[in-house]
Design a protein around this motif. Structure first.
Motif, short mmCIF file in Angstrom:
data_model
loop_
_atom_site.label_atom_id
_atom_site.label_comp_id
_atom_site.label_asym_id
_atom_site.label_seq_id
_atom_site.Cartn_x
_atom_site.Cartn_y
_atom_site.Cartn_z
N LEU A 33 5.43 -4.27 -3.72
CA LEU A 33 5.67 -4.93 -2.44
C LEU A 33 4.99 -4.23 -1.27
O LEU A 33 4.68 -4.86 -0.25
CB LEU A 33 7.18 -5.00 -2.16
N PHE A 34 4.78 -2.92 -1.42
CA PHE A 34 4.21 -2.12 -0.34
C PHE A 34 3.03 -1.30 -0.88
O PHE A 34 2.95 -1.05 -2.07
CB PHE A 34 5.26 -1.15 0.22
N PRO A 35 2.14 -0.88 0.01
CA PRO A 35 1.12 0.10 -0.42
C PRO A 35 1.82 1.32 -1.00
O PRO A 35 2.93 1.67 -0.60
CB PRO A 35 0.39 0.43 0.88
N ARG A 36 1.14 2.00 -1.93
CA ARG A 36 1.76 3.09 -2.67
C ARG A 36 2.39 4.14 -1.75
O ARG A 36 3.55 4.52 -1.92
CB ARG A 36 0.72 3.76 -3.58
N HIS A 37 1.63 4.58 -0.74
CA HIS A 37 2.16 5.65 0.12
C HIS A 37 3.32 5.16 0.97
O HIS A 37 4.24 5.91 1.27
CB HIS A 37 1.04 6.22 1.01
N VAL A 38 3.30 3.87 1.32
CA VAL A 38 4.41 3.31 2.10
C VAL A 38 5.66 3.20 1.24
O VAL A 38 6.76 3.57 1.66
CB VAL A 38 4.02 1.93 2.67
N GLY A 39 5.50 2.69 0.01
CA GLY A 39 6.64 2.60 -0.90
C GLY A 39 7.26 3.95 -1.19
O GLY A 39 8.49 4.09 -1.24
N ASP A 40 6.40 4.98 -1.37
CA ASP A 40 6.92 6.32 -1.64
C ASP A 40 7.73 6.85 -0.45
O ASP A 40 8.79 7.47 -0.63
CB ASP A 40 5.76 7.28 -1.94
N MET A 41 7.23 6.61 0.78
CA MET A 41 7.96 7.06 1.97
C MET A 41 9.30 6.35 2.10
O MET A 41 10.32 6.98 2.43
CB MET A 41 7.11 6.83 3.22
N LEU A 42 9.32 5.06 1.83
CA LEU A 42 10.57 4.31 1.92
C LEU A 42 11.56 4.78 0.87
O LEU A 42 12.77 4.88 1.14
CB LEU A 42 10.29 2.81 1.75
N SER B 58 2.46 -2.11 9.78
CA SER B 58 3.71 -1.41 10.03
C SER B 58 4.83 -2.02 9.19
O SER B 58 4.77 -3.19 8.82
CB SER B 58 4.07 -1.50 11.52
N VAL B 59 5.84 -1.20 8.90
CA VAL B 59 7.04 -1.69 8.23
C VAL B 59 8.07 -2.05 9.28
O VAL B 59 8.39 -1.25 10.16
CB VAL B 59 7.61 -0.62 7.27
N VAL B 60 8.58 -3.27 9.19
CA VAL B 60 9.53 -3.78 10.18
C VAL B 60 10.88 -4.01 9.53
O VAL B 60 10.97 -4.66 8.49
CB VAL B 60 9.01 -5.10 10.80
N ARG C 55 9.92 -5.38 5.77
CA ARG C 55 8.70 -6.14 5.50
C ARG C 55 7.49 -5.35 5.97
O ARG C 55 7.54 -4.69 7.02
CB ARG C 55 8.74 -7.49 6.21
N TYR C 56 6.43 -5.46 5.21
CA TYR C 56 5.16 -4.84 5.57
C TYR C 56 4.36 -5.90 6.32
O TYR C 56 3.96 -6.92 5.76
CB TYR C 56 4.42 -4.39 4.31
N CYS C 57 4.16 -5.67 7.61
CA CYS C 57 3.56 -6.67 8.48
C CYS C 57 2.25 -6.18 9.09
O CYS C 57 2.07 -4.98 9.31
CB CYS C 57 4.52 -7.04 9.62
N LEU C 58 1.37 -7.12 9.37
CA LEU C 58 0.11 -6.83 10.03
C LEU C 58 0.12 -7.47 11.42
O LEU C 58 0.58 -8.59 11.59
CB LEU C 58 -1.07 -7.37 9.22
N PHE C 59 -0.41 -6.72 12.39
CA PHE C 59 -0.40 -7.18 13.77
C PHE C 59 -1.80 -7.09 14.37
O PHE C 59 -2.59 -6.22 14.00
CB PHE C 59 0.56 -6.34 14.61
N GLY C 60 -2.07 -7.98 15.30
CA GLY C 60 -3.33 -7.94 16.01
C GLY C 60 -4.02 -9.29 16.03
O GLY C 60 -3.65 -10.21 15.28
N ASP C 61 -5.01 -9.41 16.87
CA ASP C 61 -5.72 -10.68 17.02
C ASP C 61 -6.46 -11.07 15.75
O ASP C 61 -6.72 -12.26 15.52
CB ASP C 61 -6.70 -10.59 18.20
#
Length: 236
Positions: free
Chosen positions: A39-48, A172-174, A180-186
């Protein structure tokens, strides 16, 4: 001697129970880790998993893909909900396999919308637009092979509308409950507009993505639509 034997047996049973519990706990933890990493990038999942706060990350050059199903509202209103679910499952299983083949990270699915990105969780600076283009072509082909209703061939197959754009993004994780792993920007907004202003059976990309494709995938044939009016963007 009988008492000693009984005590030894009890300790052995307790030790065996502890080992089973440790083994079950390890299996459960490994399963949770696999889910997190899907569900998340590896490093993000590990941090969570460690209970850590994930800081926002900025990437200067990614390519973002959007697609939706043409006529999905009509399909949903004339097909049983169970069959709609089965149709999406068939289609998205194909997409998941293709995304692995092309190194596309699946951001999320919302109803009939599928979103993916390259050069975000893996370093793909030299071919991120080409990867999305190749994925988009095969996703379109997979959709044409996916029946709307397996029990009623007259319903035909799935047709897509696809768009993508390249540019910077912040990931970012919200949230803390079901984060949720979300992407922001134009870049995200523009990619979404490329999809919504595309046509049935067509893959539309922005001029920025087209410029990258001329370098990363010069064998692809690109055709200009000229300027079109895009909501919130004006003429593009």
């Amino acid at each position: 001697p009988a008492t000693a034997s009984a005590t030894t047996s009890a300790r052995a049973s307790t030790d065996a129970l502890r080992r089973r519990r440790r083994s079950s706990s390890a299996v459960a933890e490994a399963g949770s880790l696999r889910v997190m990493r899907s569900l998340f990038p590896r490093h993000v999942g590990d941090m969570l998993m460690r209970g850590e706060k994930v800081p926002p990350e900025r990437k200067e050059a990614i390519t973002m893909y959007f697609s939706d199903i043409v006529g999905f509202t009509t399909i949903s209103s004339t097909l049983a909900p169970e069959k709609v679910s089965q149709m999406l499952d068939r289609l998205y299983n194909r997409f998941d396999l293709l995304s692995l083949q092309h190194g596309v990270f699946k951001v999320e699915t919302i109803g009939d919308a599928w979103m993916g990105v390259t050069n975000l969780v893996e370093d793909q600076p030299d071919d991120h637009a080409a990867r999305i283009a190749a994925f988009a072509l095969q996703a379109m082909a997979a959709a044409y092979e996916t029946p709307v209703d397996e029990d009623d061939p007259s319903r035909g197959t799935v047709h897509l509308r696809v768009g993508f754009h390249s540019g910077p993004v912040v990931a970012s994780v919200v949230g803390s409950r079901a984060p949720r792993y979300c992407l922001f920007g134009d870049t995200v907004n523009t990619a979404s507009r490329m999809e919504s202003t595309s046509e049935e059976g067509r893959i539309q990309c922005s001029e920025r993505s087209a410029q990258l494709l001329r370098v990363q995938a010069p064998h692809l044939r690109l055709r200009s639509r000229g300027h079109i009016q895009v909501k919130g963007k004006g003429k593009m």
